[in-house]
Write an enzyme that holds these catalytic residues in place. Structure first.
Site, PDB file in Angstrom:
ATOM      1  N   ARG A 218      -8.490 -35.266  42.117  1.00 27.96           N
ATOM      2  CA  ARG A 218      -8.988 -36.112  43.219  1.00 27.96           C
ATOM      3  C   ARG A 218      -9.874 -37.249  42.723  1.00 27.96           C
ATOM      4  O   ARG A 218      -9.724 -38.389  43.144  1.00 27.96           O
ATOM      5  CB  ARG A 218      -9.730 -35.244  44.242  1.00 27.96           C
TER       6      ARG A 218
ATOM      7  N   TYR B 146      -0.972 -37.475  48.185  1.00 25.07           N
ATOM      8  CA  TYR B 146      -1.028 -36.439  47.146  1.00 25.07           C
ATOM      9  C   TYR B 146      -2.456 -36.099  46.719  1.00 25.07           C
ATOM     10  O   TYR B 146      -3.394 -36.764  47.117  1.00 25.07           O
ATOM     11  CB  TYR B 146      -0.100 -36.675  45.980  1.00 25.07           C
ATOM     12  N   GLU B 147      -2.574 -35.006  45.943  1.00 22.74           N
ATOM     13  CA  GLU B 147      -3.867 -34.362  45.626  1.00 22.74           C
ATOM     14  C   GLU B 147      -4.539 -33.828  46.904  1.00 22.74           C
ATOM     15  O   GLU B 147      -5.761 -33.806  47.017  1.00 22.74           O
ATOM     16  CB  GLU B 147      -4.823 -35.325  44.892  1.00 22.74           C
ATOM     17  N   GLY B 148      -3.729 -33.402  47.861  1.00 14.97           N
ATOM     18  CA  GLY B 148      -4.250 -32.945  49.153  1.00 14.97           C
ATOM     19  C   GLY B 148      -4.356 -34.138  50.082  1.00 14.97           C
ATOM     20  O   GLY B 148      -4.972 -35.147  49.737  1.00 14.97           O
TER      21      GLY B 148
END
Length: 602
Positions: free
Chosen positions: A271, A409-411
Site C-alpha cells: 500500500r 489493487y492492494e485492497g
C-alpha cells in the site's frame, strides 16, 4: 542522532499527539546515497521506458520483461533485499524512493516492478525459512527470476481468506497437491516463481506456498490468455489454473494457516509502495500539463495565463506535494521503527514485519489519498490538453487509463477506508493508543463554555497548526460518538466508517504537508518556500471543507436531539477559520511558480 522509542510516534498516534516539524522526514532530507539512487532510477526511466511508450500501449509484454531484466541488472529489484541474499540492503525510505521514480514511465512497468519486488519477493524475505531465502531471494533480487502473487480468485477478492484453492498432503507426507484457480495475476506470463495461497482441509485460514514455474515442465499449471485491460496494457495479467500441482512440504511459507497473515502484511508494504508509485506520475503529468499550457495559445494568449487553467495547475501541484510529504514522512517512521527493533535484538525479518505493521493505518491512508490524487491529476491533465488530451498521440490518455487501477489493487479504496478506522479503534482497544482520554476531553470541551480569547497567529502556520488540532478534535468527537453508539457493531456501518476515514485521511495529509513546509521554511527561509507555504495552506483549506462535510454527514447518521445539536455546534467551532485564506491568491502564486519553471518544481 539515534531515534529512541519515545521520539517516534506509534502508528495512528499522529491523531492524539503533536508532531514537531523537526521530527518529520521530507524529500529535502534525502542523503547523498538516496539522491544518487533517485538520479539513477530517473535516468533508467528516461532512457529505457519513456521513449517506448507506444510499444507499452500496444501490449508489448516482452518489452516489460526486458525492462525488468535491465532493472535487475542495475540492482533496482534488490534495493530492499538484505545483502546476505544478493540485495543492496538499503533502508525503507530508499525502497520507497526507488518505487516512486521507476513507476512514472508507464503503469505497465510500475505494476510489474511493484508486484515483483513487493508481493512477489517480500513474503519470502519476511516469512521464509533460511533455506527458502537462500534458494529463492538472490534469483529474485537479480532479476534472474521474476515473482508473482496468487491470492485473488473468482469468489475471493476483498474477502481474501475465502479462497477455494486446496492443498492436499500426500500419503507419504512429503508434498502437497494444489488444485484451484487464481485470477488477475500480475507477472504470470513471465514469472518463474509464484506465491500461492490455498486451504488445507477445513482450516479456518489459508496457507502460503512457494511454487516454481517452468513453462517447459509446467507441473499441472496452466496459464490463461493475457487479459485485455483498460490500462497497464503491457503488464502481464493472466488467470492461473492448478491441476494436481505438486509442491514439496518444505515450500510451505511460514506455518500452516498463516497465509492470511502473510497476505495482509504483504499488502501493508504494497500500500505505501503503491502511494509512492503514483507520485512521479503526478509530477510528470503536472509538468506535461504546464508545458502544453505555456505553449498553447488561444485568443493570442498562452492558456496558462487563464485563471481556469491556473486553478488546475495549482491543484495538481498541491496534491502532488501533499502526497510526497505524507509518503516520505510515513516511510521514515517505518524505517526508524525497523532500526529500533533491530537494535533491541529482533531479526531483520521480524523488525521489518513489525515495523511496517505498526504503520498499517498510515499505509491505508496513503494508498487511498494518493491513488485518488493521481486519478484527478491525470483527469485534469486531459482537460488542459482539451481535445488533444483525448487522443492517443498525447501522453495524458494513457496516464489516465493507467492510474485507474490504483484505486482497486492492494485492497480497494473502500476496503482501505474502513480498515484505517477499524485498525485505529482496535489499537485503542488494545491500549496501544489512548483515544478514550482525548475523546473524553473533547466531550468535556463541548459541554463547557468556549474560549473567546484571540490567539496570537503571528508565526508561520500558527493558525494552520491550531486548525489541525481542531480537526483532530472533530475526528475524536465523531469516532468517539460512533463507538459509544454502536460499540463492536461499528464495522457494520460502512458509510459512517468511510466518512470518518475521510476525516482521518485529510488530517494526516494536511498535517504532513504543513510540517514539511514549516521544516523547510526554517532552514531555507520563508521567501524560498513561498509557493510551498501557499500549497500547504491551500491543501488545508480543502481538507477543512471535506472534514466539515463528512463530519456533518457522520453526526446526523447516528446522533439525534440535543446530542446532535451539540455535536453540530462543535463541528462548526472546530472547522472555523479565524482568518480565511484567499485561495484564489494562493492558487495564482503556485501556478505562476510552476509556469515560470515550466515543470513541477518542488
Amino acid at each position: 542522532m539515534e531515534a529512541t522509542e519515545k521520539d517516534i510516534l506509534r502508528g495512528g498516534q499522529f491523531l492524539v499527539k503533536e508532531t514537531k516539524c523537526e521530527d518529520v522526514f521530507t524529500p529535502e532530507d534525502f542523503s547523498e546515497e538516496q539522491k544518487m539512487m533517485k538520479e539513477a532510477v530517473m535516468e533508467f526511466t528516461d532512457r529505457e521506458v519513456i521513449p517506448h511508450k507506444a510499444r507499452f500501449e500496444a501490449k508489448d509484454y516482452a518489452l516489460t520483461e526486458e525492462c525488468m531484466v535491465k532493472a535487475g541488472q542495475l540492482g533496482f529489484l534488490g534495493v530492499a533485499v538484505p545483502e546476505a541474499y544478493g540485495g543492496l540492503g538499503m533502508g525503507f525510505v530508499s525502497t520507497v524512493l526507488t518505487c516512486d521514480y521507476i513507476s512514472s514511465g508507464t503503469g505497465s512497468l510500475s505494476t510489474a516492478f511493484g508486484a515483483h519486488t513487493g508481493i512477489g519477493t517480500m513474503p519470502i524475505t519476511l516469512y521464509g525459512t533460511e533455506e527458502q531465502k537462500q534458494k529463492y531471494v538472490p534469483k529474485l533480487a537479480s532479476g534472474e527470476w521474476f515473482g508473482s502473487y496468487c491470492l485473488t480468485e473468482p469468489s475471493a477478492g476483498s474477502d481474501a481468506n475465502s479462497g477455494k484453492t486446496t492443498a492436499e498432503l500426500s500419503a507419504d507426507g512429503k508434498s502437497y497437491k494444489i488444485n484451484g484457480q487464481k485470477m488477475w495475476i500480475s507477472n504470470a506470463g513471465f514469472c518463474s516463481l509464484m506465491i500461492v495461497f490455498a486451504r488445507i482441509e477445513n482450516d479456518k485460514n489459508i496457507t502460503g506456498f512457494i511454487i516454481e514455474y517452468d513453462s517447459e515442465n509446467p507441473n499441472g499449471i496452466t496459464l490463461g490468455e493475457e487479459e485485455h485491460k483498460l490500462g497497464i496494457r503491457a503488464s502481464s495479467t493472466r488467470q492461473v489454473f492448478f491441476n494436481d500441482t505438486v509442491v514439496p512440504v518444505e515450500n510451505m511459507l511460514a506455518g500452516r494457516g498463516e497465509g492470511f497473515k502473510i497476505a495482509m502484511n504483504a499488502l501493508n508494504v504494497g500500500r505505501i509502495k503503491l502511494a509512492a508509485a503514483c507520485l512521479d506520475s503526478q509530477r510528470r503529468v503536472t509538468s506535461l500539463g504546464v508545458q502544453y499550457a505555456n505553449e498553447r495559445k488561444q485568443f493570442k494568449t498562452p492558456i496558462s495565463d487563464f485563471g481556469a487553467i491556473k486553478l488546475k495547475i495549482a491543484e495538481m501541484a498541491t496534491n502532488t506535494y501533499a502526497g510526497e510529504s505524507a509518503t516520505y514522512r510515513a516511510s521514515k517512521n517505518i524505517e526508524d521503527r525497523i532500526a529500533l527493533r533491530e537494535a533491541a535484538g529482533n531479526s531483520h525479518q521480524e523488525a521489518e514485519l513489525k515495523g511496517v505493521e505498526e504503520y498499517a493505518i498510515e499505509c491505508s491512508i496513503l494508498k487511498v489519498a494518493v491513488s485518488e490524487d493521481v486519478q484527478n491529476c491525470t483527469d485534469e491533465g486531459i482537460q488542459i490538453f482539451g481535445g488533444m488530451g483525448f487522443s492517443e498521440e498525447t501522453p495524458m490518455e494513457a496516464a489516465w487509463r493507467d492510474s485507474r487501477i490504483a484505486r482497486i489493487y492492494e485492497g480497494t479504496n473502500e476496503i482501505n477506508r474502513m480498515l484505517s478506522v477499524g485498525m485505529l479503534v482496535k489499537k485503542a482497544m488494545k491500549g496501544h493508543i489512548d483515544l478514550l482520554g482525548p475523546a473524553q476531553e473533547v466531550q468535556n470541551e463541548l459541554m463547557g463554555i468556549p474560549s473567546f480569547d484571540t490567539p496570537d497567529y503571528s508565526e508561520l502556520f500558527s493558525e494552520e497548526k491550531e486548525m489541525i488540532k481542531k480537526l483532530k478534535k472533530t475526528f475524536l468527537m465523531v469516532a468517539g460518538g460512533a463507538v459509544q453508539k454502536f460499540g463492536p457493531d461499528l464495522e457494520e456501518h460502512q458509510q459512517l466508517l468511510m466518512a470518518a476515514s475521510d476525516i482521518l485521511i485529510e488530517i494526516y495529509m494536511a498535517e504532513s504537508t504543513i510540517l514539511r513546509t514549516e521544516k523547510n521554511a526554517k532552514r531555507f527561509g520563508e521567501d524560498a518556500q513561498s509557493a510551498q507555504i501557499a500549497m500547504a495552506k491551500l491543501y488545508l483549506y480543502h481538507a477543512v471543507d471535506i472534514i466539515e462535510k463528512r463530519g456533518k454527514e457522520s453526526i446526523i447518521s447516528f446522533a439525534e436531539g440535543d446530542e446532535q445539536r451539540m455535536m453540530l455546534m462543535g463541528l462548526k467551532r472546530f472547522t472555523k477559520y479565524a482568518n480565511y485564506p484567499d485561495i484564489v491568491d494562493l492558487r495564482n502564486e503556485i501556478a505562476e511558480k510552476v509556469k515560470a519553471e515550466n515543470k513541477y518544481c518542488f
